[in-house]
Design an enzyme around this catalytic site. Structure first.
Site, PDB file in Angstrom:
ATOM      1  N   HIS A  26       0.857  -1.195   0.000  1.00  0.00           N
ATOM      2  CA  HIS A  26       0.000   0.000   0.000  1.00  0.00           C
ATOM      3  C   HIS A  26       0.885   1.234   0.000  1.00  0.00           C
ATOM      4  CE1 HIS A  26      -3.177   2.810   1.099  1.00  0.00           C
ATOM      5  NE2 HIS A  26      -4.008   1.871   0.717  1.00  0.00           N
ATOM      6  N   ASP A  44      -7.985  -5.197  -0.454  1.00  0.00           N
ATOM      7  CA  ASP A  44      -8.426  -5.970  -1.621  1.00  0.00           C
ATOM      8  C   ASP A  44      -8.151  -7.459  -1.505  1.00  0.00           C
ATOM      9  OD1 ASP A  44      -7.429  -3.081  -3.087  1.00  0.00           O
ATOM     10  OD2 ASP A  44      -9.432  -3.875  -3.453  1.00  0.00           O
TER      11      ASP A  44
END
Ligand code: SDX
Length: 443
Positions: free
Chosen positions: A319, A377
């Site tokens: 991320h 996700d």
């Protein structure tokens, strides 16, 4: 609230930094601005005017593009809060309608406010009947994200009465229409792809249950919505609602800064979210797990993810901001087990493969050193597949949930009296001036 961010010159002091050009010996004092929490910022709005320098930050990783009071993220501590409330508390104790109200108004609603807001959303869920004709212009095998970009952009053509962004009432109506109609548009895209009739929204169902009903019900029989799935769907919407100035939200803000209408801005946000490095990752996670196929092949893919010459990345890991763990992933991991238990799919091979991949990745030095942890996700795709959604619908659901965040951030930008059209500059590295070469003199 951040202190006043007026651009007056800064007298040297503890709230300034001094920039020194070692080439000329010139120096400038730049103001430091401090928010409620998070990194302080150096106010460079006058930098070019005062120094002739631009700043350089191509992916904006160290650039605050705005001041905002909607969402706070601390990537090092794995913190995500909306108007001060932690994502863990909201996922556990609230629901998506309350979180929508919170993102739009900055406070949790009381009973009356919640009733009024939910009624406003419920009574905007129907789509203009003529808009359904657009679906028939798409191939049946069109990616639903392509349909969603088209349909939301087309809302500008059907809802002229809420495109005047200078009118607070029209801004509110457009916000409600976007939040309310996204589930209808998404469900219709799915129904169109499988050749089933559209199912109209129902005013007696909750936001999440209504979406499941429009997606999975058929006219021939009653459809019973499993409460555990409706709750999981609502929680997935909460976890994806807003996330500070990510790529798609920044796209919405920049599009909106030109005065474009909210439907066109949200369509731009949907387009940006579609990328596999962003919201398209949940679909990419399932494709990756299906490609890995078995636990025995996991080491092969872990090695590929480390290989700089191989474009393969471990989808659902890493991320831009979270460098320890994505707090949404922790909540989703728990939800994943609840849904699979409710559906009797705990032994789902894909879940087993995902858990083994997570275990190996989290022990691998490369991933630990580079702080690559499962993100939101990684688990959402597994839950959504277990609930019966095709992988092509995963990012559509992300866009559905993120619409309230995009709208809230767009509204905050439009209502900022100091906002201007966004216009980044560049470091030019092309040719310097040169004379035109006529065709008969070219090589
Ligand atoms: C979302 O911004 C948001 O808030 C987004 C989002 C939201 O809610 O809006 O949170 C939603 O987009 C989540 C992210 C979903 N994307 C994926 O799961 C795709 C896989 N992840 C990667 O593409 C990647 O991690 C990014 C794009 C998410 C971040 O990429 P960066 O900015 O390059 O990450 P980084 O700078 O922290 O990378 C550090 C290093 C780099 O190697 P070096 O150049 O230092 O040698 O780790 C490597 C990267 O190459 N790396 C990975 C990796 N992610 C980063 N290597 C292998 N597999 C990965 N997944």
């Amino acid at each position: 609230m951040a202190q006043s961010t007026s651009a007056e010159k800064a007298p040297a002091g503890k709230n300034t930094v001094t920039l020194i050009d070692n080439g000329t010996g010139r120096s400038w004092d730049l103001p430091i601005l401090e928010g409620t929490e998070g990194p302080r910022v150096i106010d460079v709005r006058r930098l070019y005017a005062d120094t002739g320098f631009f700043t350089y930050d191509p992916s904006y990783g160290a650039t605050a593009s705005c001041d905002s009071n909607i969402t706070f993220i601390d990537g090092e501590a794995g913190v995500l809060r909306h108007a001060g409330y932690s994502i863990e508390d909201l996922a556990e104790h609230s629901d998506y309608m309350e979180v929508c109200y919170l993102l739009l108004h900055g406070e949790l609603p009381n009973q009356a406010q919640r009733r009024e807001f939910e009624k406003a959303i419920t009574y905007h869920t129907m789509l203009h009947e003529q808009m359904m004709n657009f679906y028939r212009g798409f191939r049946r095998d069109s990616h639903p994200m392509a349909i969603m970009v088209g349909m939301v952009g087309a809302m500008s053509a059907f809802y002229h009465d809420s495109t005047d962004i200078s009118d607070p009432y029209q801004r509110m109506v457009a916000s409600h229409r976007l939040i309310a109609k996204m589930p209808t548009i998404a469900a219709m895209a799915y129904k169109y792809s499988i050749g089933q009739p559209f199912i109209y929204p129902r005013n007696d169902l909750s936001f999440a249950a209504n979406f499941l009903h429009m997606t999975f019900a058929v006219p021939c029989e009653d459809f019973n919505i499993r409460p555990a799935l409706a709750r999981a769907m609502d929680r997935i919407f909460i976890l994806h609602a807003d996330h500070e100035q990510n790529a798609s939200t920044s796209t919405v803000r920049i599009a909106g800064s030109s005065g474009a209408n909210p439907f066109a801005c949200i369509a731009a946000g949907i387009a940006s979210l579609w990328g596999p490095a962003h919201g398209g990752a949940n679909e990419a996670v399932l494709q990756m797990l299906q490609e890995i196929g078995s636990k025995e092949r996991i080491p092969e893919f872990i090695e590929r993810a480390k290989n700089k010459d191989d474009p393969f990345r471990l989808m659902g890991f890493g991320h831009r901001v979270y460098k320890h763990y994505d707090p949404r992933a922790a909540v989703l991991r728990k939800s994943c087990y609840e849904v699979l238990d409710d559906l009797g799919k705990r032994d789902e091979p894909l879940l087993g493969l995902a858990m083994e991949l997570e275990r190996i990745a989290l022990e691998d030095d490369y991933f630990v050193e580079k702080k690559l942890f499962p993100n939101v996700d990684f688990y959402s795709g597994i839950i959504l597949q277990a609930m019966g959604f095709p992988t092509t619908m995963f990012t559509v659901l992300f866009a559905l949930a993120r619409t309230v965040g995009w709208v809230a951030q767009w509204k905050e930008m439009v209502e900022d009296p100091h906002h201007k059209i966004s216009r980044p500059r560049q470091l030019y590295t092309g040719y310097a001036k040169r004379e035109f070469v006529p065709m008969d003199q070219r090589g």
